[in-house]
Design a protein around this motif. Structure first.
Motif, PDB file in Angstrom:
ATOM      1  N   GLY A   6      20.402   6.361 -38.304  1.00  0.00           N
ATOM      2  CA  GLY A   6      21.099   6.349 -37.027  1.00  0.00           C
ATOM      3  C   GLY A   6      20.740   5.185 -36.131  1.00  0.00           C
ATOM      4  O   GLY A   6      21.192   5.115 -34.984  1.00  0.00           O
ATOM      5  N   LYS A   7      19.935   4.262 -36.634  1.00  0.00           N
ATOM      6  CA  LYS A   7      19.473   3.129 -35.821  1.00  0.00           C
ATOM      7  C   LYS A   7      20.082   1.807 -36.281  1.00  0.00           C
ATOM      8  O   LYS A   7      20.570   1.023 -35.474  1.00  0.00           O
ATOM      9  CB  LYS A   7      17.950   3.042 -35.855  1.00  0.00           C
ATOM     10  N   ALA A   8      20.031   1.539 -37.574  1.00  0.00           N
ATOM     11  CA  ALA A   8      20.545   0.277 -38.092  1.00  0.00           C
ATOM     12  C   ALA A   8      22.074   0.296 -38.128  1.00  0.00           C
ATOM     13  O   ALA A   8      22.691   1.306 -38.449  1.00  0.00           O
ATOM     14  CB  ALA A   8      19.993   0.000 -39.483  1.00  0.00           C
ATOM     15  N   GLU A  32      13.224  -2.557 -35.075  1.00  0.00           N
ATOM     16  CA  GLU A  32      12.070  -3.453 -35.049  1.00  0.00           C
ATOM     17  C   GLU A  32      12.460  -4.918 -35.253  1.00  0.00           C
ATOM     18  O   GLU A  32      11.699  -5.714 -35.798  1.00  0.00           O
ATOM     19  CB  GLU A  32      11.021  -3.031 -36.087  1.00  0.00           C
ATOM     20  N   GLY A  33      13.680  -5.268 -34.836  1.00  0.00           N
ATOM     21  CA  GLY A  33      14.075  -6.665 -34.824  1.00  0.00           C
ATOM     22  C   GLY A  33      14.502  -7.249 -36.151  1.00  0.00           C
ATOM     23  O   GLY A  33      14.680  -8.469 -36.261  1.00  0.00           O
ATOM     24  N   PRO A  60      10.951 -10.379 -36.364  1.00  0.00           N
ATOM     25  CA  PRO A  60      10.328 -11.133 -35.264  1.00  0.00           C
ATOM     26  C   PRO A  60       9.279 -12.143 -35.720  1.00  0.00           C
ATOM     27  O   PRO A  60       8.955 -13.075 -34.980  1.00  0.00           O
ATOM     28  CB  PRO A  60       9.703 -10.032 -34.405  1.00  0.00           C
ATOM     29  N   THR A  61       8.748 -11.984 -36.927  1.00  0.00           N
ATOM     30  CA  THR A  61       7.692 -12.901 -37.391  1.00  0.00           C
ATOM     31  C   THR A  61       8.072 -13.710 -38.623  1.00  0.00           C
ATOM     32  O   THR A  61       7.571 -14.816 -38.818  1.00  0.00           O
ATOM     33  CB  THR A  61       6.405 -12.117 -37.710  1.00  0.00           C
ATOM     34  N   THR A  62       8.961 -13.180 -39.470  1.00  0.00           N
ATOM     35  CA  THR A  62       9.206 -13.792 -40.772  1.00  0.00           C
ATOM     36  C   THR A  62      10.691 -14.071 -41.007  1.00  0.00           C
ATOM     37  O   THR A  62      11.549 -13.308 -40.573  1.00  0.00           O
ATOM     38  CB  THR A  62       8.696 -12.862 -41.900  1.00  0.00           C
ATOM     39  N   SER A 125       8.956 -17.216 -37.370  1.00  0.00           N
ATOM     40  CA  SER A 125      10.011 -17.327 -36.362  1.00  0.00           C
ATOM     41  C   SER A 125       9.601 -18.225 -35.202  1.00  0.00           C
ATOM     42  O   SER A 125       8.484 -18.148 -34.693  1.00  0.00           O
ATOM     43  CB  SER A 125      10.354 -15.937 -35.809  1.00  0.00           C
ATOM     44  N   SER A 126      10.532 -19.109 -34.840  1.00  0.00           N
ATOM     45  CA  SER A 126      10.378 -19.947 -33.649  1.00  0.00           C
ATOM     46  C   SER A 126      11.754 -20.424 -33.235  1.00  0.00           C
ATOM     47  O   SER A 126      12.668 -20.519 -34.064  1.00  0.00           O
ATOM     48  CB  SER A 126       9.467 -21.149 -33.924  1.00  0.00           C
TER      49      SER A 126
END
Length: 263
Positions: A6-8, A32-33, A60-62, A125-126
């Protein structure tokens, strides 16, 4: 489509146009991004154009990225096809190969579906890296559109049949071995994910030909006749880019085309 949690959220869109059998996109916004983009353009069988392919997985990181004009025909052994579509694009490929370095091990089996200008990369990520990736996507897509505009329709029946089988072979590989399948199963379940893969992502796998995965890739056949679920049978991978700056293949591959006698 909403995922089972129910989230994605999965969003799908597809088009057809002159010279384009299917342009389709799947985008996923998960918790979670996590974001996924799976964008591809498949030519009509009367054209031997490469297949535009963009697969982006980001958190968010990869970031795990594949961006390419996947060759319809063999670019390792067919110099004519490589020079027809990739010779003029090597400066573009070299530009982004420097900005988005090779992402590590890539199996021999996967390599046969990539071109000398493939971007296969991983990065943290940047904003800068995401800007470079966006520019690469736009430049590669514009390059594909220019190739499409210039492409002449094939009239020779034997070549059209050859193009159709080559695309069907590609679709058959991706429908069976694409690494994104695991995520889809987790999000929407096995039945829906299988339908999404075969009827949308790799539409044509059930229409363009009758050969099975094991017809094309017999090295994956288990003793009981089922398909080996491993991604690599050869066991060889490439930790650095196996093409030089002129697009010449500098790696060594077992007999990928025949699919037999692999060691």
């Amino acid at each position: 489509m909403m995922a089972m949690d129910g989230k994605a959220k999965l969003q799908m869109v597809s088009f057809q146009a002159p010279k384009i059998r299917l342009l389709r996109n799947l985008s996923i916004e998960a918790s979670e991004g996590m974001q996924i983009l799976d964008f591809a353009v498949f030519p009509e069988q009367e054209f031997d154009l490469p297949i535009f392919c963009a697969n982006f997985f980001t958190t968010p990181t990869t970031n795990i990225i594949v961006l390419d004009l996947n060759p319809l025909h063999d670019v390792i052994n067919r110099r004519d096809y490589k020079e027809k579509y990739y010779k003029s694009l090597m400066p573009l490929g070299l530009k982004y190969a420097e900005l988005l370095p090779w992402g590590g091990k890539l199996t021999s089996e996967s390599l046969r579906f990539f071109s000398p200008i493939v971007i296969w990369t991983k990065f943290t990520s940047s904003q800068y890296k995401h800007g470079v990736l966006y520019s690469a996507f736009m430049d590669y897509y514009k390059a594909w559109l220019e190739l499409m505009e210039q492409a002449a329709e094939e009239r020779e029946t034997t070549q059209i049949i050859c193009n159709r089988e080559a695309q069907h072979r590609y679709l058959t590989w991706r429908a069976e071995k694409d690494p994104g399948h695991r995520i889809l199963k987790k999000l929407i379940g096995e039945s829906l994910s299988k339908d999404l893969v075969r009827s949308f992502l790799f539409n044509g796998v059930d229409e363009l030909g009758t050969k099975t995965f094991l017809d094309y890739f017999p090295e994956y056949c288990c003793e009981n006749g089922t398909i080996n679920d491993k991604r690599s049978i050869i066991g060889k991978s490439f930790e650095s880019r196996p093409w030089d700056t002129s697009g010449e293949f500098i790696g060594s591959l077992p007999s990928l085309n025949e699919g037999r006698g692999l060691s």
